[in-house]
Structure formats: C-alpha cells, structure tokens
Design a protein around this motif. Structure first.
Motif, PDB file in Angstrom:
ATOM      1  N   LYS A   1       0.771  -1.395  -0.022  1.00  0.00           N
ATOM      2  CA  LYS A   1       0.053   0.007   0.078  1.00  0.00           C
ATOM      3  C   LYS A   1       0.782   1.452  -0.036  1.00  0.00           C
ATOM      4  N   LEU A   2       2.065   1.372   0.965  1.00  0.00           N
ATOM      5  CA  LEU A   2       2.528   2.248   0.928  1.00  0.00           C
ATOM      6  C   LEU A   2       4.222   2.147   1.260  1.00  0.00           C
ATOM      7  N   ILE A   3       5.161   2.363   0.255  1.00  0.00           N
ATOM      8  CA  ILE A   3       6.371   2.312   0.707  1.00  0.00           C
ATOM      9  C   ILE A   3       7.218   3.555   0.725  1.00  0.00           C
TER      10      ILE A   3
ATOM     11  N   GLN B   1      13.041   8.307  13.089  1.00  0.00           N
ATOM     12  CA  GLN B   1      12.233   8.395  14.192  1.00  0.00           C
ATOM     13  C   GLN B   1      11.033   8.904  13.693  1.00  0.00           C
ATOM     14  N   SER B   2      10.886   9.741  12.926  1.00  0.00           N
ATOM     15  CA  SER B   2       9.724  10.412  12.401  1.00  0.00           C
ATOM     16  C   SER B   2       8.805   9.568  11.502  1.00  0.00           C
TER      17      SER B   2
ATOM     18  N   THR C   1       1.336   7.135  13.014  1.00  0.00           N
ATOM     19  CA  THR C   1       0.159   6.455  13.453  1.00  0.00           C
ATOM     20  C   THR C   1      -0.322   5.358  12.328  1.00  0.00           C
ATOM     21  N   LEU C   2       0.220   5.466  11.277  1.00  0.00           N
ATOM     22  CA  LEU C   2      -0.095   4.491  10.080  1.00  0.00           C
ATOM     23  C   LEU C   2       1.378   4.350   9.489  1.00  0.00           C
TER      24      LEU C   2
ATOM     25  N   TYR D   1       1.102   9.911   7.192  1.00  0.00           N
ATOM     26  CA  TYR D   1       0.670   8.729   6.545  1.00  0.00           C
ATOM     27  C   TYR D   1      -0.792   8.523   6.586  1.00  0.00           C
ATOM     28  N   ALA D   2      -1.396   8.676   7.808  1.00  0.00           N
ATOM     29  CA  ALA D   2      -2.792   8.459   7.683  1.00  0.00           C
ATOM     30  C   ALA D   2      -3.582   9.638   7.067  1.00  0.00           C
TER      31      ALA D   2
END
Length: 144
Positions: A4-6, A23-24, A29-30, A100-101
């Motif tokens: 879904k996400l790279i 770290q970020s 959260t996603l 990302y969410a």
C-alpha cells in the motif's frame, strides 16, 4: 504482494539527520509497509546508524558506486511499480505522526493517478523555526 505504502529515503552522508528522519517514520500512526534507504556510497556512519535503528525495520540498499544525487533519486522512484503509494523522503526531513494516515486518506478518495504534496516547515540546525513553505514569518499557519 503489492504494498500500500513504501517510503524510500535516498541518502549520501546523512548521518547528521538520518536518525531523526527514521524516528519520524517510526512515530507514524500508520506506518509504511516498507522503509527503504538507498545509500549513494556514504563515507560517514550513515550505514551503521540505519542498520542499527530498531524502532522500525529499515531495508538497506547500497549503490556499488556513487551515481550522483539525481540517479539515486531515480533509484528511489524505481519502487513505484511495487506499491500503491510511493513516498520519497529526504534524509534530512521529518514528518509529523499523522502524516501517512492523512496522506493515504486523501489519496484513497481520488480516482485515477495522482500526486500529493504538503506544506513544509523549515528549521535550522538548532531546531529554530525559519519559515512555513518558504514564507519567512515565524508563525505557523495550520491549513486543513
């Protein structure tokens, strides 16, 4: 299986900021399905920092020789066919925990192909705020 996400981080001699950047991503959260660091023959301790980073799994890919920043950026783009959403993240950039969410929510609501961007907040080496999206104001404006 298609991701879904790279997130791909092209880097060369990024030891000064790479841990904060990782770290970020780890604080999201996603989280991305894959986090890939494409190193362009760093001569500092970037490799050790990335390989030793534990809060999120990082895939390390080392170029055989220095191919320059544009070609390394293009190596990052080469992962586009493996994912629905490809996020290019510079090795000295940070993202807020809900990035990302919000990104995937907005892109999921679109038909067809698309591209997303966000405002940026610029800081100096002492984490002092310089500007938001290039406007030197000292004040942060939240836009939804």
């Amino acid at each position: 299986m298609r991701s879904k996400l790279i997130t791909v981080i092209p880097v060369r001699n990024g030891a000064k900021f790479i841990v904060q950047t990782l770290q970020s991503v780890a604080a999201q959260t996603l989280r991305p399905d894959r986090l890939i660091v494409v190193d362009n023959c760093s001569t500092d301790n970037t490799a050790e920092l990335v390989k030793g980073f534990k809060p999120i799994q990082c895939e390390w890919q080392q170029n055989e020789k220095n191919i320059g920043p544009i070609a390394n950026f293009n190596r990052a783009l080469a992962f586009a066919d493996q994912t629905e959403y490809l996020h290019h993240l510079n090795a000295d950039d940070l993202i807020k925990p809900g990035f990302y969410a919000r990104l995937t929510r907005e892109l999921d609501s679109c038909d067809g192909l698309g591209m997303a961007y966000c405002l940026d907040e610029r800081i100096d080496e002492n984490n002092e705020r310089l500007s938001l999206s290039g406007r030197v104001t000292g004040a942060v404006e939240v836009q939804t």
